[in-house]
Design a protein around this motif. Structure first.
Motif, PDB file in Angstrom:
ATOM      1  N   MET A  63       5.088  -4.620  -9.822  1.00 24.89           N
ATOM      2  CA  MET A  63       4.440  -2.996  -9.990  1.00 24.89           C
ATOM      3  C   MET A  63       4.988  -2.433 -11.277  1.00 24.89           C
ATOM      4  O   MET A  63       4.155  -2.234 -12.957  1.00 24.89           O
ATOM      5  CB  MET A  63       4.386  -1.768  -9.023  1.00 24.89           C
ATOM      6  CG  MET A  63       3.401  -1.034  -8.914  1.00 24.89           C
ATOM      7  SD  MET A  63       3.174  -0.166  -7.027  1.00 24.89           S
ATOM      8  CE  MET A  63       4.307   0.683  -6.874  1.00 24.89           C
ATOM      9  N   ARG A  64       6.597  -2.104 -11.127  1.00 18.54           N
ATOM     10  CA  ARG A  64       7.594  -2.170 -12.716  1.00 18.54           C
ATOM     11  C   ARG A  64       7.020  -2.626 -13.878  1.00 18.54           C
ATOM     12  O   ARG A  64       6.262  -1.792 -14.845  1.00 18.54           O
ATOM     13  CB  ARG A  64       8.983  -1.878 -12.796  1.00 18.54           C
ATOM     14  CG  ARG A  64       9.201  -1.053 -11.332  1.00 18.54           C
ATOM     15  CD  ARG A  64      10.523  -1.101 -11.074  1.00 18.54           C
ATOM     16  NE  ARG A  64      11.452  -0.150 -13.283  1.00 18.54           N
ATOM     17  CZ  ARG A  64      12.471  -0.624 -13.283  1.00 18.54           C
ATOM     18  NH1 ARG A  64      12.918  -1.544 -12.836  1.00 18.54           N
ATOM     19  NH2 ARG A  64      12.345  -0.385 -14.915  1.00 18.54           N
ATOM     20  N   PRO A 116       2.979   4.712  -9.415  1.00 18.06           N
ATOM     21  CA  PRO A 116       3.718   5.329  -8.552  1.00 18.06           C
ATOM     22  C   PRO A 116       3.598   6.647  -8.485  1.00 18.06           C
ATOM     23  O   PRO A 116       3.219   7.341  -6.801  1.00 18.06           O
ATOM     24  CB  PRO A 116       5.006   5.260  -8.690  1.00 18.06           C
ATOM     25  CG  PRO A 116       5.408   4.952  -9.664  1.00 18.06           C
ATOM     26  CD  PRO A 116       4.349   4.489 -10.660  1.00 18.06           C
ATOM     27  N   LYS A 117       2.873   7.464  -9.740  1.00 18.62           N
ATOM     28  CA  LYS A 117       2.292   8.862  -9.734  1.00 18.62           C
ATOM     29  C   LYS A 117       1.442   9.191  -9.015  1.00 18.62           C
ATOM     30  O   LYS A 117       0.050   9.300 -10.240  1.00 18.62           O
ATOM     31  CB  LYS A 117       2.509   9.657 -11.125  1.00 18.62           C
ATOM     32  CG  LYS A 117       3.999   8.817 -11.540  1.00 18.62           C
ATOM     33  CD  LYS A 117       4.001   8.670 -13.244  1.00 18.62           C
ATOM     34  CE  LYS A 117       4.352   7.850 -13.359  1.00 18.62           C
ATOM     35  NZ  LYS A 117       4.083   6.079 -13.376  1.00 18.62           N
ATOM     36  N   PRO A 143      -4.753  -1.246  -6.161  1.00 21.72           N
ATOM     37  CA  PRO A 143      -4.740   0.039  -5.348  1.00 21.72           C
ATOM     38  C   PRO A 143      -6.586   0.241  -5.488  1.00 21.72           C
ATOM     39  O   PRO A 143      -7.094  -0.307  -5.613  1.00 21.72           O
ATOM     40  CB  PRO A 143      -4.672   1.272  -6.811  1.00 21.72           C
ATOM     41  CG  PRO A 143      -3.600   0.342  -7.882  1.00 21.72           C
ATOM     42  CD  PRO A 143      -4.190  -0.852  -7.508  1.00 21.72           C
ATOM     43  N   ILE A 144      -6.433   0.180  -3.451  1.00 20.41           N
ATOM     44  CA  ILE A 144      -7.909   0.580  -3.269  1.00 20.41           C
ATOM     45  C   ILE A 144      -9.117   1.588  -4.201  1.00 20.41           C
ATOM     46  O   ILE A 144     -10.197   0.970  -4.797  1.00 20.41           O
ATOM     47  CB  ILE A 144      -8.039   1.533  -1.925  1.00 20.41           C
ATOM     48  CG1 ILE A 144      -9.552   1.207  -1.202  1.00 20.41           C
ATOM     49  CG2 ILE A 144      -7.931   2.799  -2.666  1.00 20.41           C
ATOM     50  CD1 ILE A 144      -9.098  -0.202  -0.413  1.00 20.41           C
ATOM     51  N   LYS A 194       0.974  -1.309  -0.037  1.00 21.07           N
ATOM     52  CA  LYS A 194      -0.316  -0.002   0.105  1.00 21.07           C
ATOM     53  C   LYS A 194       1.059   1.429  -0.469  1.00 21.07           C
ATOM     54  O   LYS A 194       0.851   2.625  -0.617  1.00 21.07           O
ATOM     55  CB  LYS A 194      -0.731  -0.141   0.962  1.00 21.07           C
ATOM     56  CG  LYS A 194      -2.100  -1.159   1.673  1.00 21.07           C
ATOM     57  CD  LYS A 194      -2.579  -0.268  -0.298  1.00 21.07           C
ATOM     58  CE  LYS A 194      -3.622  -1.672   0.172  1.00 21.07           C
ATOM     59  NZ  LYS A 194      -5.087  -1.308  -1.415  1.00 21.07           N
ATOM     60  N   PHE A 195       1.854   1.014   0.779  1.00 19.04           N
ATOM     61  CA  PHE A 195       2.635   2.424   0.705  1.00 19.04           C
ATOM     62  C   PHE A 195       3.327   2.460  -0.751  1.00 19.04           C
ATOM     63  O   PHE A 195       3.282   3.718  -1.608  1.00 19.04           O
ATOM     64  CB  PHE A 195       4.003   2.139   1.702  1.00 19.04           C
ATOM     65  CG  PHE A 195       3.351   2.503   3.418  1.00 19.04           C
ATOM     66  CD1 PHE A 195       2.979   4.080   3.539  1.00 19.04           C
ATOM     67  CD2 PHE A 195       3.609   1.877   3.982  1.00 19.04           C
ATOM     68  CE1 PHE A 195       3.154   4.164   5.140  1.00 19.04           C
ATOM     69  CE2 PHE A 195       3.320   2.416   5.378  1.00 19.04           C
ATOM     70  CZ  PHE A 195       2.783   3.533   5.274  1.00 19.04           C
ATOM     71  N   ALA A 196       3.647   1.270  -1.621  1.00 12.22           N
ATOM     72  CA  ALA A 196       3.940   1.814  -1.928  1.00 12.22           C
ATOM     73  C   ALA A 196       3.418   2.108  -3.299  1.00 12.22           C
ATOM     74  O   ALA A 196       3.719   2.630  -4.238  1.00 12.22           O
ATOM     75  CB  ALA A 196       4.795  -0.061  -3.450  1.00 12.22           C
ATOM     76  N   GLN A 197       1.774   1.819  -3.964  1.00 10.53           N
ATOM     77  CA  GLN A 197       1.012   2.189  -3.924  1.00 10.53           C
ATOM     78  C   GLN A 197       0.729   3.949  -3.984  1.00 10.53           C
ATOM     79  O   GLN A 197       0.605   4.371  -5.561  1.00 10.53           O
ATOM     80  CB  GLN A 197      -0.169   1.135  -3.934  1.00 10.53           C
ATOM     81  CG  GLN A 197      -0.666   0.569  -5.022  1.00 10.53           C
ATOM     82  CD  GLN A 197      -1.530  -0.527  -4.220  1.00 10.53           C
ATOM     83  OE1 GLN A 197      -2.427  -0.239  -3.361  1.00 10.53           O
ATOM     84  NE2 GLN A 197      -1.116  -1.930  -4.326  1.00 10.53           N
TER      85      GLN A 197
END
Ligand SMILES: C[S@@+](CC[C@H](N)C(=O)[O-])C[C@H]1O[C@@H](n2cnc3c(N)ncnc32)[C@H](O)[C@@H]1O
Lengths: 123, 315
Positions: B79-80, B307-308, B165-166, A115-118
């Protein structure tokens, strides 16, 4: 510079677990046991991140978040709810009030880290 | 387990699924196969092993192969690669496929669906920039059980919190019985799940613009890895992309793929336009890769994605 994380939860046990996880991630950690205490803390200095419980005595997490977002500079901390409330209504309300992420308890270090990474927080 | 019995299983698995089992994995083998023996009514693993040496039931072999697969996965894993997909691969395809308006993606080890669903959500979020486009994701796996799970698209609270992501949970899932989360039909509909063993000929699958083959080659030996990669090269459009997992590479395994400079984890064909020095041809799609000094700008910010993080503008 070290990033600061404020852990807000009325349970000492949860605060302790959360502290260990965020410190492992490289944050320095402060604790508050309810929304009111967290609010007072933020009047002194804004943390970079806040892990926030929902149900707490004196001032709830959502009340705190609403007040925080109205403070000068209160938009800057990334707020992650971390609560047993796990239904869509709560999630929507939290995000509307300005939460950046939402964790449904029980959590583990991997979830907190992801979550922090997101939200782009890499201490 | 006796060493000879271990060899029976490790040979079987190597031929059927490519899985390489070293002897230190004997406990894993036993713990995964005991339930299979039970299901098939054998009173011990030894009796099942004996049965295997005759003419084994095809379905028993299937069950053994499936029991030995590792299905570990998560939404936006690492992610990347997904940022890369969104910011670079898609941006390129948008120009390059501008007239056909069609992008075909192969998810070659789909497991319980998190990877194809991640891609589908990314495409959905970018949809406004692709009016009239058709996206197709072919998602394959060797395990029937895991494909059923993928098709169902029903995830535990734990699974939807790893990497997702939420905002995307809110948009594309509904809660079922308080504890489970169901992905929406909108995200499902561009995905075609089907059984496919990577050791088999791949021609029937057609041609793809992008192949995701992540975290499956690690279980194979070098020869099998090379063979699978050679097969995939033939299934890829000349200017297509292959994405591998973080611990995987093409180096030393095949001549059919090369790494794309400055784009970690992305592989292209040796004659790919992405490897040529950049020539400005007005109107033509500009290739990725070494020629371009600066990476393409991120597609848009309409994307509440990491990440943005740009979460506040999402109403
Ligand atoms: C660790 S998962 C990877 C999932 C996803 N690609 C990711 O990176 O998160 C590996 C998957 O490969 C599948 N698999 C193993 N051998 C295979 C084969 N020979 N053909 C097709 N799929 C295979 C397994 O069933 C398993 O679901």
């Amino acid at each position: 510079m070290l990033m600061k994380c404020l852990v807000v939860d009325d349970s000492r046990v949860v605060r302790k677990v959360a502290r260990r996880i965020v410190e492992d991630l490289g944050f320095t950690c402060d604790e508050a046991e309810d929304g009111q205490k967290a609010y007072e803390f933020c009047q002194g200095e804004m943390p970079d991140a806040i892990l926030l419980d929902w149900n707490m005595p004196i001032m709830s997490g959502i009340e705190f978040l609403e007040k925080l977002r109205e403070m000068d500079n209160g938009g800057s901390p990334k707020v992650i709810f971390c609560t047993t409330e796990n239904d869509m209504n709560h999630i929507q309300r939290a995000i509307q009030a300005g939460a950046n992420e939402y964790i449904m308890k029980p959590f583990d270090s991997e979830i907190i880290e992801s979550k922090f990474a997101q939200i782009g927080l890499h201490p | 387990m006796k060493l000879t019995d271990f060899d029976i299983y490790s040979n079987l698995l190597k031929t059927k699924s490519g899985l390489v089992l070293t002897e230190d994995k004997v406990y894993l083998l036993e713990s995964r196969l005991n339930p299979v023996a039970k299901k098939w009514g054998y009173n011990s693993l030894e009796t099942m092993t004996i049965a295997l040496q005759g003419v084994p039931d095809k379905n028993l072999v299937t069950d053994i192969v499936e029991a030995m697969t590792t299905n570990e996965t998560s939404f936006f894993r690492d992610m990347r690669p997904f940022d890369m997909f969104k910011d670079h691969l898609l941006t390129y395809m948008k120009q390059a496929r501008g007239s056909a308006r069609r992008i075909r993606i192969w998810c070659a080890a789909a497991s319980s669906g998190q990877e194809p669903y991640t891609l589908s959500m990314i495409l959905k979020e970018a949809q406004a920039q692709y009016p009239g486009w058709t996206f197709e994701i072919v998602a394959t796996d060797i395990s029937h059980d895991i494909l059923d799970q993928a098709r169902a698209g029903l995830y535990s609270q734990f699974e939807v919190q790893r990497g997702l992501p939420i905002q995307l949970l809110m948009k594309y899932f509904t809660q079922v019985d308080g504890q489970k989360w169901q992905i929406s039909d909108d995200i499902k509909k561009i995905i075609k799940y089907q059984y496919f063993n990577l050791l088999e000929p791949m021609t029937s699958l057609g041609t793809f613009d992008i192949i995701f083959c992540r975290n499956v080659l690690i279980y194979f030996n070098e020869e099998t890895k090379g063979m699978v990669l050679d097969g995939m090269a033939k299934r890829l459009a000349p200017d297509g992309f292959l994405m591998l997992g973080g611990a995987e590479t093409v180096m030393g395994l095949t001549k059919e793929f090369v790494t794309l400079p400055d784009h970690r984890g992305v592989y292209v064909l040796p004659n790919s336009p992405h490897l040529q020095k950049k020539v400005e041809t007005p109107g033509a799609a500009s290739p990725l890769g070494s020629g371009s000094a600066t990476p393409a700008a991120p597609a848009t910010s309409a994307f509440g994605l990491p990440p943005k993080a740009n979460t506040t503008t999402n109403s």
